[in-house]
Design a protein around this motif. Structure first.
Motif, PDB file in Angstrom:
ATOM      1  N   GLU A 120       0.971  -1.307  -0.106  1.00 17.23           N
ATOM      2  CA  GLU A 120       0.044   0.010  -0.072  1.00 17.23           C
ATOM      3  C   GLU A 120       0.847   1.298   0.052  1.00 17.23           C
ATOM      4  O   GLU A 120       0.576   2.220  -0.696  1.00 17.23           O
ATOM      5  CB  GLU A 120      -1.138  -0.154   1.054  1.00 17.23           C
ATOM      6  CG  GLU A 120      -2.105  -1.222   1.001  1.00 17.23           C
ATOM      7  CD  GLU A 120      -3.288  -0.660   1.687  1.00 17.23           C
ATOM      8  OE1 GLU A 120      -3.740   0.468   1.904  1.00 17.23           O
ATOM      9  OE2 GLU A 120      -3.801  -1.536   2.561  1.00 17.23           O
ATOM     10  N   ASN A 124      -0.365   3.482  -3.596  1.00 18.03           N
ATOM     11  CA  ASN A 124      -1.152   4.313  -3.491  1.00 18.03           C
ATOM     12  C   ASN A 124      -0.484   5.607  -4.195  1.00 18.03           C
ATOM     13  O   ASN A 124      -1.046   6.508  -4.831  1.00 18.03           O
ATOM     14  CB  ASN A 124      -1.681   4.682  -2.221  1.00 18.03           C
ATOM     15  CG  ASN A 124      -2.869   3.891  -1.749  1.00 18.03           C
ATOM     16  OD1 ASN A 124      -3.930   3.993  -2.162  1.00 18.03           O
ATOM     17  ND2 ASN A 124      -2.614   2.778  -0.792  1.00 18.03           N
ATOM     18  N   GLN A 144      -8.658   2.257  -6.902  1.00 15.29           N
ATOM     19  CA  GLN A 144      -9.090   1.773  -5.631  1.00 15.29           C
ATOM     20  C   GLN A 144     -10.497   0.897  -5.985  1.00 15.29           C
ATOM     21  O   GLN A 144     -10.920  -0.073  -5.043  1.00 15.29           O
ATOM     22  CB  GLN A 144      -9.306   2.702  -4.528  1.00 15.29           C
ATOM     23  CG  GLN A 144      -8.011   3.126  -3.978  1.00 15.29           C
ATOM     24  CD  GLN A 144      -7.876   2.372  -2.880  1.00 15.29           C
ATOM     25  OE1 GLN A 144      -8.299   1.462  -2.312  1.00 15.29           O
ATOM     26  NE2 GLN A 144      -6.571   2.625  -2.015  1.00 15.29           N
ATOM     27  N   GLN A 250      -7.847   9.275   8.380  1.00 13.23           N
ATOM     28  CA  GLN A 250      -7.818   8.012   7.942  1.00 13.23           C
ATOM     29  C   GLN A 250      -7.931   6.848   9.083  1.00 13.23           C
ATOM     30  O   GLN A 250      -8.246   5.905   8.867  1.00 13.23           O
ATOM     31  CB  GLN A 250      -6.496   8.002   7.170  1.00 13.23           C
ATOM     32  CG  GLN A 250      -6.199   6.931   6.315  1.00 13.23           C
ATOM     33  CD  GLN A 250      -7.086   7.116   4.930  1.00 13.23           C
ATOM     34  OE1 GLN A 250      -8.210   6.942   5.094  1.00 13.23           O
ATOM     35  NE2 GLN A 250      -6.267   7.493   3.831  1.00 13.23           N
ATOM     36  N   TYR A 253     -11.555   6.672   9.578  1.00 14.50           N
ATOM     37  CA  TYR A 253     -11.994   5.881   8.552  1.00 14.50           C
ATOM     38  C   TYR A 253     -12.047   4.445   8.448  1.00 14.50           C
ATOM     39  O   TYR A 253     -12.871   3.717   8.376  1.00 14.50           O
ATOM     40  CB  TYR A 253     -11.621   6.317   7.121  1.00 14.50           C
ATOM     41  CG  TYR A 253     -12.244   5.607   6.024  1.00 14.50           C
ATOM     42  CD1 TYR A 253     -13.725   5.311   5.961  1.00 14.50           C
ATOM     43  CD2 TYR A 253     -11.342   4.581   5.306  1.00 14.50           C
ATOM     44  CE1 TYR A 253     -14.262   4.285   4.897  1.00 14.50           C
ATOM     45  CE2 TYR A 253     -11.866   3.794   4.617  1.00 14.50           C
ATOM     46  CZ  TYR A 253     -13.221   3.818   4.276  1.00 14.50           C
ATOM     47  OH  TYR A 253     -13.577   2.797   3.248  1.00 14.50           O
ATOM     48  N   VAL A 254     -10.502   4.147   8.419  1.00  7.87           N
ATOM     49  CA  VAL A 254     -10.543   2.531   8.573  1.00  7.87           C
ATOM     50  C   VAL A 254     -11.041   2.207   9.621  1.00  7.87           C
ATOM     51  O   VAL A 254     -11.576   0.881   9.362  1.00  7.87           O
ATOM     52  CB  VAL A 254      -8.849   2.248   8.385  1.00  7.87           C
ATOM     53  CG1 VAL A 254      -8.506   0.883   8.499  1.00  7.87           C
ATOM     54  CG2 VAL A 254      -8.196   3.100   7.279  1.00  7.87           C
ATOM     55  N   GLN A 257     -14.599   1.434   8.601  1.00  9.97           N
ATOM     56  CA  GLN A 257     -14.712   0.504   7.756  1.00  9.97           C
ATOM     57  C   GLN A 257     -14.620  -0.962   8.304  1.00  9.97           C
ATOM     58  O   GLN A 257     -15.257  -1.972   8.059  1.00  9.97           O
ATOM     59  CB  GLN A 257     -13.936   0.526   6.670  1.00  9.97           C
ATOM     60  CG  GLN A 257     -13.881  -0.548   5.458  1.00  9.97           C
ATOM     61  CD  GLN A 257     -12.544  -0.557   4.339  1.00  9.97           C
ATOM     62  OE1 GLN A 257     -12.799   0.595   3.761  1.00  9.97           O
ATOM     63  NE2 GLN A 257     -12.307  -1.348   4.106  1.00  9.97           N
ATOM     64  N   PHE A 348     -11.411   6.340   1.601  1.00  9.56           N
ATOM     65  CA  PHE A 348      -9.950   5.945   1.703  1.00  9.56           C
ATOM     66  C   PHE A 348      -9.130   6.576   0.838  1.00  9.56           C
ATOM     67  O   PHE A 348      -8.241   7.506   1.166  1.00  9.56           O
ATOM     68  CB  PHE A 348      -9.768   4.545   1.850  1.00  9.56           C
ATOM     69  CG  PHE A 348      -8.232   4.250   2.104  1.00  9.56           C
ATOM     70  CD1 PHE A 348      -7.899   3.850   3.471  1.00  9.56           C
ATOM     71  CD2 PHE A 348      -7.398   3.966   0.962  1.00  9.56           C
ATOM     72  CE1 PHE A 348      -6.276   3.638   3.347  1.00  9.56           C
ATOM     73  CE2 PHE A 348      -5.934   3.665   1.373  1.00  9.56           C
ATOM     74  CZ  PHE A 348      -5.450   3.648   2.459  1.00  9.56           C
ATOM     75  N   ILE A 374      -4.018   3.180   9.312  1.00 11.69           N
ATOM     76  CA  ILE A 374      -4.711   2.023   9.384  1.00 11.69           C
ATOM     77  C   ILE A 374      -4.820   1.310  10.584  1.00 11.69           C
ATOM     78  O   ILE A 374      -5.552   0.407  10.878  1.00 11.69           O
ATOM     79  CB  ILE A 374      -4.100   1.150   8.073  1.00 11.69           C
ATOM     80  CG1 ILE A 374      -4.470   1.855   6.653  1.00 11.69           C
ATOM     81  CG2 ILE A 374      -4.660  -0.111   8.314  1.00 11.69           C
ATOM     82  CD1 ILE A 374      -3.835   1.042   5.594  1.00 11.69           C
TER      83      ILE A 374
END
Length: 422
Positions: A120, A124, A144, A250, A253-254, A257, A348, A374
């Motif tokens: 990753e 990215n 993605q 982030q 967010y991770v 998810q 993401f 993450i």
């Protein structure tokens, strides 16, 4: 550039895009493992969340080492090392199942995640670098979009080859003789061996293909001496306040998810009593279809709506959907909980692209910090599991709800920056 010069770039580009598929598969096999290990090792929700804690801790530990490694050896070497670690972790599932040791499974997942940190951290920023900076958010969202294909594959493999569909009540388990109970748990644990051995073989073959393929200079060469990736660059990043906010966003967010996908089957058991684990795994599969569709639709919408504004709208919608899941733990709540996946699909890559926007030579170390974020998948999933153990799983949905509040605030800050720049 003529066609002969363009043609050699096609295979490297496809190999980089394939990485999004491979880590999507690994991430969402974990959602099946949580259900499987909870049953096979008789774990609490908190203890079953150790699957994600071990996995995402691997990202956290290896993100900066990955960036530093690629400074000296280049992106291609980082990709190959990442694939080798991925394969090694997958092969470790065999002795873990033979020994019936939950801790060895966690070590294996940590090793897989350490490999994914390399993948990753390289993929990215490479996608972001391949084109106009003004369309970086759309380009990364498109790349993605192949991640959910891997996720769907992982869920299908888990549903068909790992989950047995055999679910005994506590009374039925208590009625079994000790030898029968031991055999039951052994069968459930060993169900993970075949899929992970096959995955390990596939990943090692992919590493050989990457090794044998000629990549463009930007992927092969190490960074120039004194350029990106040094420790001084990480200190400089602290002065970029919106970037730091992006790392925080982030993280949340991770966390959101992983919480949603990890506990969707668990939520379904409460919201839809009597529904089997294989049926509930289908809900996960369909939510991933929605997740994939959301990526493509969001990419198209970004042609007309600023990425930051669109993400702010989607985050606010998810706050409302999580609230429905909290107050209505039934079929309506199940649809609301699963529906969040459509609206979180753009988050993401959009957070990633908005955060590194304008960083210049700090892009590579910035990317590694965003990958470190993450770790939110470990911390917040454990928190959700703990809240579930002391209350109910529908109450624990407050955790991802608060995550989406943070993301909405970050999107609002980025929208103000982009509007001022325009």
């Amino acid at each position: 550039m003529d066609n002969k010069e363009k043609l050699p770039l096609v295979l490297p580009l496809l190999l980089i895009i394939s990485l999004f598929f491979l880590w999507g598969m690994a991430n969402h096999l974990n959602d099946i493992l949580i259900t499987q290990f909870k049953k096979a090792f008789t774990l609490s929700d908190f203890a079953s969340s150790f699957v994600q804690m071990a996995f995402y801790f691997g990202y956290f530990v290896f993100a900066i080492p990955a960036a530093l490694f690629m400074k000296y050896y280049g992106y291609k070497s980082g990709v190959i090392l990442g694939l080798l670690l991925y394969g090694a972790g997958a092969f470790l599932f065999y002795p873990a199942a033979q020994l019936h040791e939950y801790q060895i499974f966690l070590i294996a997942l940590f090793i897989i995640a350490s490999g994914l940190a390399f993948l990753e951290t390289s993929a990215n920023p490479l996608i972001v670098a391949m084109g106009d900076p003004e369309t970086a958010e759309r380009r990364l969202n498109f790349a993605q979009s192949f991640n959910p294909l891997g996720a769907l594959t992982g869920i299908l493999i888990g549903r068909e080859f790992i989950l047995s569909g055999i679910e005994h009540s506590p009374e039925e388990l208590a009625a079994l003789a000790p030898a029968e109970l031991a055999q039951l748990y052994e069968r459930e644990v060993q169900a993970v061996q075949g899929p992970y051995i096959a995955l390990g073989i596939f990943v090692l073959c992919w590493a050989l293909l990457v090794f044998a393929t000629r990549f463009p200079a930007v992927a092969r060469q190490p960074a120039a001496e004194g350029s990106t990736g040094g420790w001084q660059d990480f200190k400089k990043l602290l002065h970029h306040k919106l970037f730091i906010f992006g790392v925080v966003a982030q993280f949340f967010y991770v966390g959101a998810q992983v919480c949603i996908f990890s506990f969707m089957i668990r939520y379904g058991k409460e919201a839809l009593p009597g529904t089997g684990e294989k049926t509930l795994a289908t809900y996960v599969f369909l939510s991933l279809v929605a997740f994939m569709a959301g990526r493509f639709i969001a990419t198209a919408l970004m042609g007309k709506i600023k990425a930051s504004r669109l993400m702010m709208l989607f985050a606010m919608i998810n706050v409302a959907l999580c609230l429905v899941a909290v107050v209505s733990p039934n079929l309506v709540g199940m649809f609301a909980f699963a529906g969040t996946t459509f609206f979180m699909s753009l988050m993401f890559p959009t957070i990633f692209a908005l955060s590194i926007k304008g960083l210049g030579e700090l892009t590579k170390p910035g990317s590694s910090l965003l990958i470190m974020a993450i770790i939110g998948g470990a911390v917040l999933t454990a928190l959700m599991g703990l809240i579930s153990d002391v209350s109910e799983i529908h109450v624990a949905v407050l955790v991802p709800m608060m995550c989406f509040v943070v993301i909405a605030l970050f999107a609002r800050a980025c929208y103000r920056r982009d509007t001022a720049a325009a």
